[in-house]
Design a protein around this motif. Structure first.
Motif, PDB file in Angstrom:
ATOM      1  N   ALA A 211       0.819  -1.211   0.000  1.00  0.00           N
ATOM      2  CA  ALA A 211       0.000   0.000   0.000  1.00  0.00           C
ATOM      3  C   ALA A 211       0.854   1.263   0.000  1.00  0.00           C
ATOM      4  CB  ALA A 211      -0.941  -0.006   1.201  1.00  0.00           C
ATOM      5  N   TYR A 212       1.950   1.245   0.763  1.00  0.00           N
ATOM      6  CA  TYR A 212       2.818   2.419   0.808  1.00  0.00           C
ATOM      7  C   TYR A 212       3.473   2.665  -0.547  1.00  0.00           C
ATOM      8  CZ  TYR A 212       2.262   1.860   5.840  1.00  0.00           C
ATOM      9  OH  TYR A 212       1.741   1.741   7.092  1.00  0.00           O
ATOM     10  N   CYS A 213       3.858   1.594  -1.227  1.00  0.00           N
ATOM     11  CA  CYS A 213       4.471   1.725  -2.554  1.00  0.00           C
ATOM     12  C   CYS A 213       3.456   2.251  -3.567  1.00  0.00           C
ATOM     13  CB  CYS A 213       5.019   0.384  -3.025  1.00  0.00           C
ATOM     14  SG  CYS A 213       6.308  -0.292  -1.967  1.00  0.00           S
ATOM     15  N   ILE A 214       2.234   1.736  -3.496  1.00  0.00           N
ATOM     16  CA  ILE A 214       1.187   2.210  -4.411  1.00  0.00           C
ATOM     17  C   ILE A 214       1.001   3.706  -4.221  1.00  0.00           C
ATOM     18  CG2 ILE A 214      -1.281   2.107  -4.970  1.00  0.00           C
ATOM     19  CD1 ILE A 214      -1.138  -0.905  -4.093  1.00  0.00           C
ATOM     20  N   GLU A 215       0.871   4.140  -2.983  1.00  0.00           N
ATOM     21  CA  GLU A 215       0.656   5.569  -2.706  1.00  0.00           C
ATOM     22  C   GLU A 215       1.838   6.412  -3.180  1.00  0.00           C
ATOM     23  OE1 GLU A 215      -0.508   8.539   0.957  1.00  0.00           O
ATOM     24  OE2 GLU A 215       0.590   6.698   1.421  1.00  0.00           O
ATOM     25  N   SER A 216       3.042   5.996  -2.844  1.00  0.00           N
ATOM     26  CA  SER A 216       4.231   6.758  -3.204  1.00  0.00           C
ATOM     27  C   SER A 216       4.387   6.868  -4.717  1.00  0.00           C
ATOM     28  CB  SER A 216       5.465   6.079  -2.595  1.00  0.00           C
ATOM     29  OG  SER A 216       6.648   6.661  -3.073  1.00  0.00           O
ATOM     30  N   HIS A 217       4.230   5.750  -5.412  1.00  0.00           N
ATOM     31  CA  HIS A 217       4.411   5.775  -6.863  1.00  0.00           C
ATOM     32  C   HIS A 217       3.241   6.436  -7.575  1.00  0.00           C
ATOM     33  CE1 HIS A 217       8.267   3.917  -6.797  1.00  0.00           C
ATOM     34  NE2 HIS A 217       7.813   2.983  -5.964  1.00  0.00           N
ATOM     35  N   MET A 218       2.056   6.415  -6.974  1.00  0.00           N
ATOM     36  CA  MET A 218       0.937   7.179  -7.546  1.00  0.00           C
ATOM     37  C   MET A 218       1.249   8.673  -7.482  1.00  0.00           C
ATOM     38  SD  MET A 218      -1.558   5.553  -8.891  1.00  0.00           S
ATOM     39  CE  MET A 218      -2.699   6.921  -8.894  1.00  0.00           C
ATOM     40  N   GLN A 219       1.769   9.122  -6.344  1.00  0.00           N
ATOM     41  CA  GLN A 219       2.139  10.539  -6.225  1.00  0.00           C
ATOM     42  C   GLN A 219       3.182  10.903  -7.269  1.00  0.00           C
ATOM     43  OE1 GLN A 219       3.394  10.822  -2.144  1.00  0.00           O
ATOM     44  NE2 GLN A 219       1.298  10.970  -1.372  1.00  0.00           N
ATOM     45  N   ASN A 220       4.190  10.050  -7.413  1.00  0.00           N
ATOM     46  CA  ASN A 220       5.242  10.310  -8.410  1.00  0.00           C
ATOM     47  C   ASN A 220       4.681  10.290  -9.824  1.00  0.00           C
ATOM     48  OD1 ASN A 220       7.020  10.345  -6.254  1.00  0.00           O
ATOM     49  ND2 ASN A 220       7.927   8.359  -6.718  1.00  0.00           N
ATOM     50  N   ALA A 221       3.807   9.331 -10.118  1.00  0.00           N
ATOM     51  CA  ALA A 221       3.244   9.207 -11.467  1.00  0.00           C
ATOM     52  C   ALA A 221       2.400  10.419 -11.832  1.00  0.00           C
ATOM     53  CB  ALA A 221       2.419   7.927 -11.582  1.00  0.00           C
ATOM     54  N   VAL A 222       1.585  10.869 -10.902  1.00  0.00           N
ATOM     55  CA  VAL A 222       0.764  12.064 -11.163  1.00  0.00           C
ATOM     56  C   VAL A 222       1.669  13.265 -11.394  1.00  0.00           C
ATOM     57  CG1 VAL A 222      -0.897  13.666 -10.136  1.00  0.00           C
ATOM     58  CG2 VAL A 222      -1.280  11.190  -9.963  1.00  0.00           C
ATOM     59  N   ARG A 223       2.700  13.393 -10.577  1.00  0.00           N
ATOM     60  CA  ARG A 223       3.651  14.497 -10.740  1.00  0.00           C
ATOM     61  C   ARG A 223       4.345  14.429 -12.102  1.00  0.00           C
ATOM     62  NH1 ARG A 223       6.266  13.898  -6.280  1.00  0.00           N
ATOM     63  NH2 ARG A 223       7.933  12.603  -7.126  1.00  0.00           N
ATOM     64  N   GLU A 224       4.560  13.208 -12.621  1.00  0.00           N
ATOM     65  CA  GLU A 224       5.221  13.031 -13.917  1.00  0.00           C
ATOM     66  C   GLU A 224       4.245  13.099 -15.090  1.00  0.00           C
ATOM     67  OE1 GLU A 224       8.377  13.123 -14.460  1.00  0.00           O
ATOM     68  OE2 GLU A 224       8.909  13.143 -12.335  1.00  0.00           O
ATOM     69  N   GLY A 225       2.961  13.368 -14.810  1.00  0.00           N
ATOM     70  CA  GLY A 225       2.001  13.574 -15.885  1.00  0.00           C
ATOM     71  C   GLY A 225       1.168  12.367 -16.269  1.00  0.00           C
ATOM     72  N   ALA A 226       1.193  11.305 -15.478  1.00  0.00           N
ATOM     73  CA  ALA A 226       0.367  10.131 -15.788  1.00  0.00           C
ATOM     74  C   ALA A 226      -1.110  10.505 -15.704  1.00  0.00           C
ATOM     75  CB  ALA A 226       0.680   8.991 -14.826  1.00  0.00           C
TER      76      ALA A 226
END
Length: 117
Positions: free
Chosen positions: A60-75
């Motif tokens: 769950a922590y990885c999902i949240e962290s990488h979702m934040q990164n992905a949104v920041r990268e324009g996903a």
């Protein structure tokens, strides 16, 4: 105790990292390598891959962290949705692949365990 995993657990991050300094440093280096922006694979795609892996490992922590990164990268939401279903398909495919192993093991074990005439 009425809950196991909660975002409040993040307060133990420094405790964990400091309790195993060499191992945590190696892990953090690996994490930074996966999240670097100067690789041949663009950061957004690195994050989409990271989300797919996090979904299959169910962190769950990885999902949240990488979702934040992905949104920041324009996903986009659509890219995230496709990532979810690609991960689901490959996770299911893993079960089928392991099913092939199970079939072979069944044959091998049955041949050894079969009563001899």
């Amino acid at each position: 105790m009425n809950e196991y995993q909660t975002p409040k657990d993040r307060r133990y991050t420094e405790t964990l990292l400091n309790a195993a300094r060499q191992e945590s440093a190696a892990f953090m280096n690996l994490k930074h390598t996966a999240e670097r922006k100067d690789g041949a694979i663009p950061a957004k795609y690195r994050e989409l891959m990271s989300i797919a892996v996090a979904l299959t490992t169910q962190c769950a922590y990885c999902i949240e962290s990488h979702m934040q990164n992905a949104v920041r990268e324009g996903a986009t939401k659509e890219e995230i949705a496709e990532t979810v279903f690609i991960a689901a398909a490959l996770r299911a495919g893993g079960a089928v692949g392991n099913g092939l192993l199970a079939m072979r093991l069944f044959d091998e074990i049955s041949a050894v365990a079969a009563p001899q005439p």
